[in-house]
Design a protein around this motif. Sequence first.
Motif, PDB file in Angstrom:
ATOM      1  N   GLU A 117       0.834  -1.193   0.000  1.00 38.79           N
ATOM      2  CA  GLU A 117       0.000   0.000   0.000  1.00 38.79           C
ATOM      3  C   GLU A 117       0.876   1.252   0.000  1.00 38.79           C
ATOM      4  O   GLU A 117       2.041   1.224   0.409  1.00 38.79           O
ATOM      5  N   THR A 118       0.327   2.353  -0.467  1.00 39.11           N
ATOM      6  CA  THR A 118       1.061   3.620  -0.486  1.00 39.11           C
ATOM      7  C   THR A 118       1.004   4.263   0.890  1.00 39.11           C
ATOM      8  O   THR A 118      -0.058   4.347   1.515  1.00 39.11           O
ATOM      9  N   VAL A 119       2.155   4.711   1.367  1.00 38.24           N
ATOM     10  CA  VAL A 119       2.230   5.378   2.656  1.00 38.24           C
ATOM     11  C   VAL A 119       1.899   6.849   2.466  1.00 38.24           C
ATOM     12  O   VAL A 119       2.363   7.484   1.520  1.00 38.24           O
ATOM     13  N   ALA A 120       1.090   7.386   3.364  1.00 37.96           N
ATOM     14  CA  ALA A 120       0.725   8.799   3.274  1.00 37.96           C
ATOM     15  C   ALA A 120       1.975   9.673   3.303  1.00 37.96           C
ATOM     16  O   ALA A 120       2.910   9.415   4.056  1.00 37.96           O
ATOM     17  N   CYS A 121       2.001  10.690   2.446  1.00 31.47           N
ATOM     18  CA  CYS A 121       3.154  11.569   2.348  1.00 31.47           C
ATOM     19  C   CYS A 121       3.354  12.313   3.666  1.00 31.47           C
ATOM     20  O   CYS A 121       2.423  12.910   4.211  1.00 31.47           O
ATOM     21  N   ARG A 122       4.567  12.259   4.193  1.00 28.72           N
ATOM     22  CA  ARG A 122       4.879  12.940   5.437  1.00 28.72           C
ATOM     23  C   ARG A 122       6.091  13.832   5.230  1.00 28.72           C
ATOM     24  O   ARG A 122       6.967  13.548   4.414  1.00 28.72           O
ATOM     25  N   GLU A 123       6.157  14.902   5.990  1.00 29.12           N
ATOM     26  CA  GLU A 123       7.343  15.750   5.956  1.00 29.12           C
ATOM     27  C   GLU A 123       8.494  15.034   6.667  1.00 29.12           C
ATOM     28  O   GLU A 123       8.326  14.507   7.761  1.00 29.12           O
ATOM     29  N   LEU A 124       9.651  15.015   6.015  1.00 24.55           N
ATOM     30  CA  LEU A 124      10.834  14.365   6.579  1.00 24.55           C
ATOM     31  C   LEU A 124      11.898  15.423   6.856  1.00 24.55           C
ATOM     32  O   LEU A 124      12.301  16.159   5.948  1.00 24.55           O
TER      33      LEU A 124
END
Length: 220
Positions: A181-188
């Motif tokens: 599944e695609t992981v929700a975009c997070r700020e890194l």
Amino acid sequence: MYDDRLEGAEKTLVDLHQYRNGKLVTDAALSWLASLKGNQPFFCWVHLYDPHTPYHAHRDRYGDEYVERPYDAEVRFMDEQVGRLLSFLEAEGKLDRTLVMALGDHGEGLGDHGEATHGNMLYDSTLHVPMICAWPGQADPLRNDDPVSVMSVAPTMLDAAGLPFAVHHGAGSLEPSLRGETVACRELYAETDEPFVTYGWSPLRSVREGPLKYIQTTRP
């Protein structure tokens, strides 16, 4: 058990520190794993330092094959130690019920952007690290190019063990990613103060979101 004994360690010319090579570290880990009783649950963190300056060509093992590229020798040497750990788990019948995660804490510049090692820049040559997960019961390999953080390692392990976990600074379990599944975009976020502390240069800060990456310095 925590083991950082330096018997057999060698001194290096970099900061005059000592390090214990991967064989000695793996020997200690295997000794501890062998002491576990039956199906006793375990968590084992093995820190292999070898692909780190100063690099060794390991001529005692590989002859002159890596004299001109000792970093490659260190990677091969470390890979052999990981193989020893996996072989032990397989022989003990524990591999199929163990979550195995192999990852780097940083990369090496190896000349990219003029950086030989790491710590002075925030380019992907040092921030983009391997993260390999072997999930129990998962037969087919999956590759996911979504940007994630090493801060997700602890939540992922807790999730695999069926234990509660907290999402810390946006870093949660990667279990959905391991199922394709695609992981929700997070700020890194990333930072380094090494340029300031060592040379009096500007410290660096960076943030990545999806395909975008910003580096804050005197010349953003």
